[in-house]
Design an enzyme around this catalytic site. Structure first.
Site, mmCIF file in Angstrom:
data_model
loop_
_atom_site.group_PDB
_atom_site.id
_atom_site.type_symbol
_atom_site.label_atom_id
_atom_site.label_comp_id
_atom_site.label_asym_id
_atom_site.label_seq_id
_atom_site.Cartn_x
_atom_site.Cartn_y
_atom_site.Cartn_z
ATOM 1 N N ILE A 11 -54.431 36.343 -82.379
ATOM 2 C CA ILE A 11 -53.464 36.437 -81.153
ATOM 3 C C ILE A 11 -53.525 37.472 -80.280
ATOM 4 O O ILE A 11 -53.101 37.683 -79.280
ATOM 5 C CB ILE A 11 -52.139 35.765 -81.252
ATOM 6 C CG1 ILE A 11 -51.374 35.143 -80.136
ATOM 7 C CG2 ILE A 11 -51.399 36.899 -82.206
ATOM 8 C CD1 ILE A 11 -49.850 34.481 -80.601
ATOM 9 N N GLY A 32 -48.924 39.404 -92.072
ATOM 10 C CA GLY A 32 -49.244 38.157 -91.141
ATOM 11 C C GLY A 32 -49.361 38.702 -89.793
ATOM 12 O O GLY A 32 -49.865 39.733 -89.553
ATOM 13 N N VAL A 33 -49.143 37.973 -88.971
ATOM 14 C CA VAL A 33 -49.335 37.986 -87.395
ATOM 15 C C VAL A 33 -48.513 39.140 -86.754
ATOM 16 O O VAL A 33 -49.025 40.036 -86.155
ATOM 17 C CB VAL A 33 -49.024 36.887 -86.714
ATOM 18 C CG1 VAL A 33 -47.592 36.497 -86.605
ATOM 19 C CG2 VAL A 33 -49.710 37.035 -85.232
ATOM 20 N N ASP A 34 -47.187 39.328 -87.631
ATOM 21 C CA ASP A 34 -46.469 40.624 -87.240
ATOM 22 C C ASP A 34 -47.282 42.152 -87.572
ATOM 23 O O ASP A 34 -47.235 42.950 -86.529
ATOM 24 C CB ASP A 34 -45.115 40.576 -87.957
ATOM 25 C CG ASP A 34 -44.038 41.529 -87.562
ATOM 26 O OD1 ASP A 34 -44.241 42.282 -86.494
ATOM 27 O OD2 ASP A 34 -43.034 41.611 -88.304
ATOM 28 N N THR A 118 -44.867 29.331 -90.529
ATOM 29 C CA THR A 118 -45.723 28.781 -91.381
ATOM 30 C C THR A 118 -46.572 29.413 -92.397
ATOM 31 O O THR A 118 -47.354 28.884 -93.044
ATOM 32 C CB THR A 118 -46.857 27.682 -90.683
ATOM 33 O OG1 THR A 118 -47.620 28.371 -89.698
ATOM 34 C CG2 THR A 118 -45.839 26.562 -89.654
ATOM 35 N N GLY A 119 -46.406 30.980 -92.392
ATOM 36 C CA GLY A 119 -47.180 31.660 -93.118
ATOM 37 C C GLY A 119 -46.074 31.966 -94.256
ATOM 38 O O GLY A 119 -45.772 30.996 -95.135
ATOM 39 N N TYR A 121 -42.972 32.383 -94.423
ATOM 40 C CA TYR A 121 -41.885 31.906 -94.524
ATOM 41 C C TYR A 121 -41.881 30.388 -95.010
ATOM 42 O O TYR A 121 -40.690 29.778 -95.003
ATOM 43 C CB TYR A 121 -41.248 31.957 -92.928
ATOM 44 C CG TYR A 121 -40.470 33.312 -92.861
ATOM 45 C CD1 TYR A 121 -40.652 34.219 -93.659
ATOM 46 C CD2 TYR A 121 -39.881 33.570 -91.699
ATOM 47 C CE1 TYR A 121 -40.176 35.465 -93.507
ATOM 48 C CE2 TYR A 121 -39.170 34.765 -91.473
ATOM 49 C CZ TYR A 121 -39.371 35.710 -92.169
ATOM 50 O OH TYR A 121 -38.803 36.927 -91.942
HETATM 51 P P1 ADP Z 1 -43.838 33.723 -90.862
HETATM 52 O O1 ADP Z 1 -43.364 35.129 -91.520
HETATM 53 O O2 ADP Z 1 -43.159 33.162 -89.395
HETATM 54 O O3 ADP Z 1 -44.255 32.802 -91.691
HETATM 55 P P2 ADP Z 1 -46.861 34.769 -90.819
HETATM 56 O O4 ADP Z 1 -47.059 36.016 -90.007
HETATM 57 O O5 ADP Z 1 -46.826 34.879 -92.224
HETATM 58 O O6 ADP Z 1 -45.137 34.469 -90.380
HETATM 59 O O7 ADP Z 1 -47.486 33.285 -90.423
HETATM 60 C C1 ADP Z 1 -47.077 32.848 -89.160
HETATM 61 C C2 ADP Z 1 -48.640 32.090 -88.620
HETATM 62 O O8 ADP Z 1 -49.335 33.268 -88.284
HETATM 63 C C3 ADP Z 1 -49.310 31.516 -89.833
HETATM 64 O O9 ADP Z 1 -50.095 30.301 -89.401
HETATM 65 C C4 ADP Z 1 -50.886 32.787 -89.966
HETATM 66 O O10 ADP Z 1 -52.090 31.910 -90.320
HETATM 67 C C5 ADP Z 1 -50.822 33.049 -88.541
HETATM 68 N N1 ADP Z 1 -51.431 34.351 -88.200
HETATM 69 C C6 ADP Z 1 -51.492 35.443 -89.090
HETATM 70 N N2 ADP Z 1 -52.002 36.412 -88.409
HETATM 71 C C7 ADP Z 1 -52.377 35.761 -87.016
HETATM 72 C C8 ADP Z 1 -53.134 36.460 -85.847
HETATM 73 N N3 ADP Z 1 -53.635 37.588 -85.943
HETATM 74 N N4 ADP Z 1 -53.223 35.805 -84.992
HETATM 75 C C9 ADP Z 1 -52.692 34.496 -85.152
HETATM 76 N N5 ADP Z 1 -52.104 33.917 -85.912
HETATM 77 C C10 ADP Z 1 -51.918 34.714 -87.094
#
Ligand code: ADP
Length: 175
Positions: A11, A32-34, A118-119, A121
């Site tokens: 993303i 993760g995405v954060d 969905t990661g 959490y």
């Molecule tokens: P949460 O804590 O809300 O579960 P996560 O970051 O662990 O957040 O996961 C949320 C989603 O983001 C998962 O489906 C994970 O595969 C996805 N994700 C992780 N990195 C990226 C990225 N760079 N771009 C898009 N999606 C991502």
């Protein structure tokens, strides 16, 4: 009904007005995405987030995108899955609605969402995707709403569910 597009991508690389971050309630970064968003946006993002003083689950906050191609980042805090009887579906739905509302208030017409909660959490993927897609399809005022899936498994789930909506997924060549 608006344009919902499903892509399988990082993303942080999307050229779009707003990307949504699945943050935690401190807004001070995580995995993760954060983590990916903070790394790519640069240290100014942490400073901006610190000034926000956190965010409860279901709500959203906005910052600039800093070094990202995206102009804005909407940070929303998904619910931690605890079995589904503690308000998780309503909170997840609120994340999508509040993020869309903040983006709209900025005048944005394009936004991309990761699969919130969905990661780490632990929200079940299909149930989360059903909520995500119903809110994305119901969103008004946007030219482009992107479901940005990180894995092929997630993209397959979204595509399968998408076919249940009138017209299915739109294709603007973004993927
Ligand atoms: P949460 O804590 O809300 O579960 P996560 O970051 O662990 O957040 O996961 C949320 C989603 O983001 C998962 O489906 C994970 O595969 C996805 N994700 C992780 N990195 C990226 C990225 N760079 N771009 C898009 N999606 C991502």
């Amino acid at each position: 009904m608006n344009n919902v597009i499903i892509v399988q991508q990082d993303i942080t690389q999307l050229r779009i007005e707003v990307i949504v971050n699945a943050a935690n309630s401190t807004l001070l970064g995580g995995g993760g995405v954060d983590g990916a968003i903070h790394r790519r946006a640069g240290p100014s993002l942490l400073e901006a987030c610190r000034a926000l003083g956190g965010c409860p689950a279901g709500e959203a906050r906005i910052t600039p995108g800093f070094n990202l191609p995206a102009k804005w980042i909407v940070h929303t805090v998904g619910p931690v899955w605890r079995g589904g009887t503690l308000g998780e579906p309503g909170l997840l739905r609120a994340c999508y609605r509040n993020a869309l509302q903040l983006a709209r208030e900025q005048g944005a017409t394009s936004i991309a969402f990761p699969a919130i909660s969905t990661g780490v959490y632990g929200y079940p993927k299909i149930a989360a995707a059903e909520i995500a897609l119903s809110e994305m399809y119901a969103a008004w005022g946007f030219e482009r709403v992107v479901a940005c899936c990180f894995s092929k498994e997630d993209a397959d789930i979204y595509r399968r569910l998408c076919s249940g909506y009138a017209g299915g997924e739109s294709d603007n060549g973004m993927a």
